[in-house]
Design a protein around this motif. Structure first.
Motif, PDB file in Angstrom:
ATOM      1  N   VAL A  60       0.854  -1.184   0.000  1.00  0.00           N
ATOM      2  CA  VAL A  60       0.000   0.000   0.000  1.00  0.00           C
ATOM      3  C   VAL A  60       0.891   1.235   0.000  1.00  0.00           C
ATOM      4  O   VAL A  60       1.725   1.405   0.899  1.00  0.00           O
ATOM      5  N   LEU A  61       0.733   2.062  -1.017  1.00  0.00           N
ATOM      6  CA  LEU A  61       1.479   3.311  -1.116  1.00  0.00           C
ATOM      7  C   LEU A  61       0.782   4.357  -0.258  1.00  0.00           C
ATOM      8  O   LEU A  61      -0.443   4.479  -0.312  1.00  0.00           O
ATOM      9  N   GLU A  62       1.545   5.106   0.502  1.00  0.00           N
ATOM     10  CA  GLU A  62       0.960   6.116   1.381  1.00  0.00           C
ATOM     11  C   GLU A  62       0.677   7.418   0.659  1.00  0.00           C
ATOM     12  O   GLU A  62      -0.073   8.254   1.138  1.00  0.00           O
ATOM     13  N   GLU A  63       1.297   7.617  -0.494  1.00  0.00           N
ATOM     14  CA  GLU A  63       1.081   8.840  -1.270  1.00  0.00           C
ATOM     15  C   GLU A  63       1.015   8.487  -2.749  1.00  0.00           C
ATOM     16  O   GLU A  63       1.322   7.354  -3.136  1.00  0.00           O
ATOM     17  N   ASP A  64       0.614   9.475  -3.540  1.00  0.00           N
ATOM     18  CA  ASP A  64       0.528   9.245  -4.977  1.00  0.00           C
ATOM     19  C   ASP A  64       1.872   8.755  -5.510  1.00  0.00           C
ATOM     20  O   ASP A  64       2.915   9.301  -5.151  1.00  0.00           O
ATOM     21  N   PRO A  65       1.846   7.733  -6.364  1.00  0.00           N
ATOM     22  CA  PRO A  65       3.110   7.231  -6.907  1.00  0.00           C
ATOM     23  C   PRO A  65       3.743   8.267  -7.832  1.00  0.00           C
ATOM     24  O   PRO A  65       3.057   9.026  -8.509  1.00  0.00           O
ATOM     25  N   LYS A  66       5.057   8.289  -7.833  1.00  0.00           N
ATOM     26  CA  LYS A  66       5.812   9.184  -8.711  1.00  0.00           C
ATOM     27  C   LYS A  66       5.681   8.700 -10.152  1.00  0.00           C
ATOM     28  O   LYS A  66       5.427   7.524 -10.412  1.00  0.00           O
ATOM     29  N   LEU A  67       5.883   9.608 -11.074  1.00  0.00           N
ATOM     30  CA  LEU A  67       5.740   9.303 -12.493  1.00  0.00           C
ATOM     31  C   LEU A  67       6.672   8.176 -12.928  1.00  0.00           C
ATOM     32  O   LEU A  67       6.272   7.308 -13.710  1.00  0.00           O
ATOM     33  N   ASP A  68       7.897   8.140 -12.408  1.00  0.00           N
ATOM     34  CA  ASP A  68       8.829   7.085 -12.815  1.00  0.00           C
ATOM     35  C   ASP A  68       8.352   5.704 -12.374  1.00  0.00           C
ATOM     36  O   ASP A  68       8.543   4.716 -13.076  1.00  0.00           O
ATOM     37  N   LEU A  69       7.697   5.621 -11.200  1.00  0.00           N
ATOM     38  CA  LEU A  69       7.135   4.346 -10.742  1.00  0.00           C
ATOM     39  C   LEU A  69       5.972   3.933 -11.647  1.00  0.00           C
ATOM     40  O   LEU A  69       5.893   2.779 -12.069  1.00  0.00           O
ATOM     41  N   LEU A  70       5.096   4.878 -11.962  1.00  0.00           N
ATOM     42  CA  LEU A  70       3.971   4.566 -12.856  1.00  0.00           C
ATOM     43  C   LEU A  70       4.467   4.094 -14.215  1.00  0.00           C
ATOM     44  O   LEU A  70       3.950   3.126 -14.774  1.00  0.00           O
ATOM     45  N   TYR A  71       5.474   4.763 -14.720  1.00  0.00           N
ATOM     46  CA  TYR A  71       6.034   4.387 -16.014  1.00  0.00           C
ATOM     47  C   TYR A  71       6.609   2.968 -15.953  1.00  0.00           C
ATOM     48  O   TYR A  71       6.376   2.155 -16.849  1.00  0.00           O
ATOM     49  N   ALA A  72       7.353   2.661 -14.882  1.00  0.00           N
ATOM     50  CA  ALA A  72       7.952   1.326 -14.739  1.00  0.00           C
ATOM     51  C   ALA A  72       6.868   0.247 -14.650  1.00  0.00           C
ATOM     52  O   ALA A  72       6.997  -0.829 -15.250  1.00  0.00           O
ATOM     53  N   LEU A  73       5.797   0.533 -13.905  1.00  0.00           N
ATOM     54  CA  LEU A  73       4.706  -0.440 -13.786  1.00  0.00           C
ATOM     55  C   LEU A  73       4.011  -0.660 -15.124  1.00  0.00           C
ATOM     56  O   LEU A  73       3.705  -1.794 -15.501  1.00  0.00           O
ATOM     57  N   MET A  74       3.761   0.426 -15.848  1.00  0.00           N
ATOM     58  CA  MET A  74       3.113   0.292 -17.161  1.00  0.00           C
ATOM     59  C   MET A  74       4.023  -0.436 -18.141  1.00  0.00           C
ATOM     60  O   MET A  74       3.563  -1.254 -18.933  1.00  0.00           O
ATOM     61  N   GLU A  75       5.322  -0.147 -18.075  1.00  0.00           N
ATOM     62  CA  GLU A  75       6.263  -0.821 -18.959  1.00  0.00           C
ATOM     63  C   GLU A  75       6.279  -2.327 -18.675  1.00  0.00           C
ATOM     64  O   GLU A  75       6.237  -3.139 -19.593  1.00  0.00           O
ATOM     65  N   GLU A  76       6.307  -2.693 -17.387  1.00  0.00           N
ATOM     66  CA  GLU A  76       6.289  -4.115 -17.048  1.00  0.00           C
ATOM     67  C   GLU A  76       4.969  -4.756 -17.473  1.00  0.00           C
ATOM     68  O   GLU A  76       4.950  -5.875 -17.977  1.00  0.00           O
ATOM     69  N   SER A  77       3.864  -4.049 -17.277  1.00  0.00           N
ATOM     70  CA  SER A  77       2.559  -4.571 -17.707  1.00  0.00           C
ATOM     71  C   SER A  77       2.551  -4.838 -19.207  1.00  0.00           C
ATOM     72  O   SER A  77       1.920  -5.781 -19.674  1.00  0.00           O
ATOM     73  N   GLY A  78       3.264  -3.999 -19.952  1.00  0.00           N
ATOM     74  CA  GLY A  78       3.324  -4.164 -21.401  1.00  0.00           C
ATOM     75  C   GLY A  78       4.241  -5.274 -21.855  1.00  0.00           C
ATOM     76  O   GLY A  78       4.036  -5.864 -22.913  1.00  0.00           O
ATOM     77  N   THR A  79       5.257  -5.592 -21.056  1.00  0.00           N
ATOM     78  CA  THR A  79       6.200  -6.629 -21.478  1.00  0.00           C
ATOM     79  C   THR A  79       5.835  -8.010 -20.938  1.00  0.00           C
ATOM     80  O   THR A  79       6.176  -9.011 -21.563  1.00  0.00           O
ATOM     81  N   ASN A  80       5.184  -8.069 -19.778  1.00  0.00           N
ATOM     82  CA  ASN A  80       4.734  -9.374 -19.270  1.00  0.00           C
ATOM     83  C   ASN A  80       3.631  -9.899 -20.182  1.00  0.00           C
ATOM     84  O   ASN A  80       2.754  -9.145 -20.580  1.00  0.00           O
ATOM     85  N   LYS A  81       3.687 -11.153 -20.461  1.00  0.00           N
ATOM     86  CA  LYS A  81       2.711 -11.733 -21.400  1.00  0.00           C
ATOM     87  C   LYS A  81       1.363 -11.999 -20.757  1.00  0.00           C
ATOM     88  O   LYS A  81       0.356 -12.103 -21.455  1.00  0.00           O
ATOM     89  N   ILE A  82       1.338 -12.137 -19.451  1.00  0.00           N
ATOM     90  CA  ILE A  82       0.052 -12.271 -18.759  1.00  0.00           C
ATOM     91  C   ILE A  82       0.037 -11.299 -17.587  1.00  0.00           C
ATOM     92  O   ILE A  82       1.060 -11.056 -16.955  1.00  0.00           O
ATOM     93  N   GLY A  83      -1.107 -10.731 -17.329  1.00  0.00           N
ATOM     94  CA  GLY A  83      -1.283  -9.886 -16.166  1.00  0.00           C
ATOM     95  C   GLY A  83      -0.916  -8.434 -16.380  1.00  0.00           C
ATOM     96  O   GLY A  83      -0.374  -8.051 -17.420  1.00  0.00           O
ATOM     97  N   ALA A  84      -1.238  -7.634 -15.355  1.00  0.00           N
ATOM     98  CA  ALA A  84      -0.960  -6.207 -15.388  1.00  0.00           C
ATOM     99  C   ALA A  84      -1.009  -5.649 -13.970  1.00  0.00           C
ATOM    100  O   ALA A  84      -1.635  -6.224 -13.079  1.00  0.00           O
ATOM    101  N   TRP A  85      -0.354  -4.506 -13.789  1.00  0.00           N
ATOM    102  CA  TRP A  85      -0.387  -3.811 -12.512  1.00  0.00           C
ATOM    103  C   TRP A  85      -1.649  -2.995 -12.380  1.00  0.00           C
ATOM    104  O   TRP A  85      -2.136  -2.442 -13.369  1.00  0.00           O
ATOM    105  N   VAL A  86      -2.166  -2.918 -11.161  1.00  0.00           N
ATOM    106  CA  VAL A  86      -3.380  -2.147 -10.873  1.00  0.00           C
ATOM    107  C   VAL A  86      -3.125  -1.306  -9.629  1.00  0.00           C
ATOM    108  O   VAL A  86      -2.473  -1.766  -8.687  1.00  0.00           O
TER     109      VAL A  86
END
Length: 162
Positions: free
Chosen positions: A87-113
């Motif tokens: 659980v994040l206590e504050e809004d995630p930084k842009l670099d974290l969001l970018y990393a999560l979206m990038e991983e969601s795009g490269t993993n063949k199954i699943g995604a970050w929410v």
């Protein structure tokens, strides 16, 4: 916070398509049958979902949840398997969001929410698969969700609570 809400809405729209939930507080016995055939111990949550304590090779553990409630889209029934990274206590930084979206795009199954709740912003990895999956598909989905979520839990939170 507006950026996070925008991104949450974007994730929801892209991730869900037009899926319609089939509400059910009773555990879906199709899941129980598969878990028993795989000798995977589980407990049932108050909402009728399955909770599994997954043991990782590192010696850490990760909780994985299998939703009894399914969603349907044009006749295809879909189930969600997910694992919480923290659980994040504050809004995630842009670099974290970018990393999560990038991983969601490269993993063949699943995604970050990201999901806001009373405690903060829940960060979890979800795998959505057709209910017509077999037991081995379920085993692999459990393992994948646990391993991906735990890797981020280790990096972001340095503890083993989830």
């Amino acid at each position: 916070m507006n950026k996070v809400k925008y991104i949450l809405v974007l994730f929801a729209v892209l991730g869900s398509g037009i899926l319609f939930a089939q509400t059910n507080k009773t555990p879906d016995q199709r899941v129980a049958v598969m878990l028993k055939s795989l000798n995977i111990p589980y407990t049932i949550t108050d909402n009728g979902n399955y909770e599994i304590e997954y043991d990782l090779a590192s010696g850490r553990t990760q909780y994985v949840y299998i939703m009894s409630e399914t969603q349907k889209y044009r006749g295809m029934e879909v189930r969600e398997v997910w694992s919480n990274a923290g659980v994040l206590e504050e809004d995630p930084k842009l670099d974290l969001l970018y990393a999560l979206m990038e991983e969601s795009g490269t993993n063949k199954i699943g995604a970050w929410v990201l999901e806001e709740n009373d405690e903060g912003i829940l960060l979890f990895y979800t795998v959505k698969l057709p209910v017509s999956h077999n037991a081995e598909d379920l085993r692999q989905s459990i393992a994948f969700a646990a391993e991906v979520a735990d890797s981020w839990e280790t990096d972001l939170f340095e503890d083993d609570v989830n």
